[in-house]
Design a protein around this motif. Structure first.
Motif, mmCIF file in Angstrom:
data_model
loop_
_atom_site.group_PDB
_atom_site.id
_atom_site.type_symbol
_atom_site.label_atom_id
_atom_site.label_comp_id
_atom_site.label_asym_id
_atom_site.label_seq_id
_atom_site.Cartn_x
_atom_site.Cartn_y
_atom_site.Cartn_z
ATOM 1 N N ARG A 35 45.035 29.394 47.018
ATOM 2 C CA ARG A 35 45.942 28.923 48.203
ATOM 3 C C ARG A 35 46.791 29.962 48.690
ATOM 4 N NH1 ARG A 35 48.426 23.282 47.229
ATOM 5 N NH2 ARG A 35 46.112 22.677 47.813
ATOM 6 N N ARG A 36 47.361 30.681 47.655
ATOM 7 C CA ARG A 36 48.384 31.852 47.932
ATOM 8 C C ARG A 36 47.510 32.801 48.665
ATOM 9 N NH1 ARG A 36 50.357 32.093 42.894
ATOM 10 N NH2 ARG A 36 49.023 33.639 42.513
ATOM 11 N N VAL A 37 46.484 33.324 48.456
ATOM 12 C CA VAL A 37 45.597 34.250 48.784
ATOM 13 C C VAL A 37 45.529 33.751 50.431
ATOM 14 C CG1 VAL A 37 43.362 35.647 49.224
ATOM 15 C CG2 VAL A 37 44.545 35.183 46.941
ATOM 16 N N ARG A 38 44.909 32.480 50.571
ATOM 17 C CA ARG A 38 44.895 32.063 51.895
ATOM 18 C C ARG A 38 46.252 32.182 53.007
ATOM 19 N NH1 ARG A 38 41.805 26.405 52.147
ATOM 20 N NH2 ARG A 38 39.573 27.221 51.349
ATOM 21 N N ARG A 39 47.030 31.761 52.085
ATOM 22 C CA ARG A 39 48.323 31.915 52.863
ATOM 23 C C ARG A 39 48.782 33.433 53.217
ATOM 24 N NH1 ARG A 39 51.286 28.401 49.818
ATOM 25 N NH2 ARG A 39 52.229 29.783 48.574
ATOM 26 N N LEU A 40 48.455 34.302 52.616
ATOM 27 C CA LEU A 40 48.823 35.540 52.816
ATOM 28 C C LEU A 40 47.912 36.420 53.736
ATOM 29 C CD1 LEU A 40 50.187 36.792 49.021
ATOM 30 C CD2 LEU A 40 51.431 36.074 51.351
ATOM 31 N N GLY A 41 46.908 35.496 54.360
ATOM 32 C CA GLY A 41 45.920 36.066 55.046
ATOM 33 C C GLY A 41 44.267 36.002 54.899
ATOM 34 N N GLY A 43 40.553 35.724 53.014
ATOM 35 C CA GLY A 43 40.015 36.884 52.038
ATOM 36 C C GLY A 43 39.549 36.061 50.922
ATOM 37 N N HIS A 44 38.563 36.946 50.337
ATOM 38 C CA HIS A 44 38.012 36.121 48.861
ATOM 39 C C HIS A 44 39.068 36.647 47.795
ATOM 40 C CE1 HIS A 44 35.525 35.733 45.187
ATOM 41 N NE2 HIS A 44 34.981 34.999 45.850
ATOM 42 N N PRO A 45 39.439 35.654 46.556
ATOM 43 C CA PRO A 45 40.415 35.974 45.757
ATOM 44 C C PRO A 45 40.256 37.342 45.164
ATOM 45 C CG PRO A 45 39.328 33.894 44.946
ATOM 46 C CD PRO A 45 38.774 34.389 46.510
ATOM 47 N N ALA A 46 38.922 37.818 44.759
ATOM 48 C CA ALA A 46 38.547 38.816 44.013
ATOM 49 C C ALA A 46 39.064 40.073 44.902
ATOM 50 C CB ALA A 46 37.059 38.955 43.886
ATOM 51 N N ALA A 47 39.169 40.035 46.249
ATOM 52 C CA ALA A 47 39.393 41.184 47.056
ATOM 53 C C ALA A 47 41.062 41.064 47.023
ATOM 54 C CB ALA A 47 39.149 40.791 48.468
ATOM 55 N N ALA A 48 41.780 40.260 46.411
ATOM 56 C CA ALA A 48 43.107 40.583 46.474
ATOM 57 C C ALA A 48 43.601 41.605 45.606
ATOM 58 C CB ALA A 48 43.735 39.068 46.174
ATOM 59 N N HIS A 49 42.685 41.663 44.503
ATOM 60 C CA HIS A 49 43.030 43.016 43.519
ATOM 61 C C HIS A 49 42.535 44.026 43.529
ATOM 62 C CE1 HIS A 49 45.595 39.840 42.042
ATOM 63 N NE2 HIS A 49 44.658 38.890 41.841
ATOM 64 N N ASP A 50 41.553 43.971 44.604
ATOM 65 C CA ASP A 50 40.604 45.116 45.007
ATOM 66 C C ASP A 50 41.241 46.444 45.588
ATOM 67 O OD1 ASP A 50 38.207 46.792 45.244
ATOM 68 O OD2 ASP A 50 37.542 45.410 46.681
ATOM 69 N N SER A 51 41.187 47.459 44.853
ATOM 70 C CA SER A 51 42.146 48.613 45.267
ATOM 71 C C SER A 51 41.102 49.636 45.911
ATOM 72 C CB SER A 51 42.724 49.184 44.074
ATOM 73 O OG SER A 51 41.991 49.501 43.083
ATOM 74 N N THR A 52 39.856 49.177 45.899
ATOM 75 C CA THR A 52 38.771 50.315 46.743
ATOM 76 C C THR A 52 39.272 50.339 48.346
ATOM 77 O OG1 THR A 52 37.347 48.785 45.678
ATOM 78 C CG2 THR A 52 36.441 50.552 47.048
ATOM 79 N N PRO A 53 39.217 51.742 48.420
ATOM 80 C CA PRO A 53 39.803 51.987 49.761
ATOM 81 C C PRO A 53 38.708 51.420 50.948
ATOM 82 C CG PRO A 53 39.146 54.000 48.646
ATOM 83 C CD PRO A 53 39.070 52.988 47.604
ATOM 84 N N TYR B 50 40.613 20.700 44.810
ATOM 85 C CA TYR B 50 42.143 21.252 44.503
ATOM 86 C C TYR B 50 42.630 21.507 45.885
ATOM 87 C CZ TYR B 50 46.736 23.171 43.479
ATOM 88 O OH TYR B 50 47.969 23.710 42.897
ATOM 89 N N LEU B 51 41.792 22.468 46.596
ATOM 90 C CA LEU B 51 42.117 22.818 48.068
ATOM 91 C C LEU B 51 41.852 21.836 48.901
ATOM 92 C CD1 LEU B 51 40.500 26.322 47.743
ATOM 93 C CD2 LEU B 51 42.666 25.779 47.587
ATOM 94 N N HIS B 52 41.063 21.060 48.865
ATOM 95 C CA HIS B 52 40.789 19.976 50.079
ATOM 96 C C HIS B 52 41.381 18.473 49.581
ATOM 97 C CE1 HIS B 52 38.863 23.227 51.837
ATOM 98 N NE2 HIS B 52 37.915 23.198 50.988
ATOM 99 N N TRP B 53 41.950 18.518 48.389
ATOM 100 C CA TRP B 53 42.307 17.239 47.972
ATOM 101 C C TRP B 53 43.005 16.189 48.879
ATOM 102 C CZ3 TRP B 53 40.262 14.569 43.920
ATOM 103 C CH2 TRP B 53 40.874 13.411 43.629
ATOM 104 N N PRO B 54 43.928 16.707 49.834
ATOM 105 C CA PRO B 54 44.610 15.723 50.726
ATOM 106 C C PRO B 54 43.683 15.149 51.613
ATOM 107 C CG PRO B 54 45.929 17.638 50.239
ATOM 108 C CD PRO B 54 44.618 18.103 49.649
#
Lengths: 71, 167
Positions: A35-41, A43-53, B50-54
């Motif tokens: 959810r946090r990753v979605r809110r921040l823009g 992308g796949h969560p795995a990409a959030a920690h991906d430091s590949t240029p 979890y993401l779609h529950w509501p």
């Protein structure tokens, strides 16, 4: 010998079933992260920690080979 | 306010998790044939919940969970089509086609979608219509795939006379 398939499958699954390591806290943690990753823009969560240029549009990917130093 | 809403969501989901996680894991196991992968699939399913529950209606939550789970399993199998984890390297010729097998080996011969149909219809006890809805297939396809799956199982389990309860 007649077996009905539902009984057979249920017995088969129970006979092989190990103890579960599923935990609802892991689900919550992963869900919050997604959810946090979605809110921040997005992308796949795995990409959030991906430091590949990443390739930047307009930039060339060609390598520049330095010319040899003059003798 | 947001925190309170999240706590409420998590309490509801926790209750649903306690009630359904084990059953969903069994269904996933029949499809992917690996308990660890089955757990991963169930966890991914609950993250989606979890993401779609509501937005999920209470009366359709089971169908939603099952559909997500089966889609996760089939996608996983599609992605890992060429990987075959095995403890023993076979030193004999390929499997005799008509040789009698145990249920594990017989299930392994079924294509993934047929295994999913068998799991939903005979383990989860869903009707043809509900199975079709879960897998986004026509009812006729579910019937024909069920029939093919049973034919394969019967052929490889000669000691067993599998009966199919009409639903």
């Amino acid at each position: 010998m007649t077996h009905d398939l539902p009984t057979l499958l249920a017995e088969h699954v129970r006979a092989h079933e190990p103890a579960t390591s599923l935990a609802v806290d892991d689900v919550f943690r992963a869900g919050r992260r997604r959810r946090r990753v979605r809110r921040l823009g997005g992308g796949h969560p795995a990409a959030a920690h991906d430091s590949t240029p990443k390739l930047v549009p307009g930039h060339t990917t060609r390598l520049t080979i330095p010319s040899p130093a003059p003798p | 306010m947001r925190r309170q809403r999240r706590q409420c969501l998590e309490a509801e989901l926790e209750e649903y998790f306690s009630a359904r996680a084990v059953t969903l894991r069994r269904t996933a196991y029949l499809v992917v044939r690996d308990w660890h992968v089955a757990e991963d699939m169930v966890q991914a399913t609950f993250v989606q919940l979890y993401l779609h529950w509501p937005r999920i209606r209470q009366e359709t939550v089971d169908a939603y969970a099952r559909r997500t789970l089966v889609n996760q399993c089939l996608s996983h199998l599609r992605r890992h089509r060429r990987e075959h984890l095995t403890e023993h390297v076979p030193d004999t010729a390929a499997l005799q086609f008509e040789a009698p097998l145990d249920l594990t080996a017989a299930l392994a011969l079924l294509p993934a979608r047929q295994r999913a149909i068998v799991a939903l219809r005979f383990l989860d006890d869903l009707s043809v219509a509900a199975t079709a809805q879960t897998l986004d297939l026509a009812e006729g396809t579910v019937k024909s795939q069920t029939s093919r799956a049973l034919e394969t199982l019967r052929r490889h389990l000669p000691d067993l006379a599998l009966t199919e309860e009409p639903r």
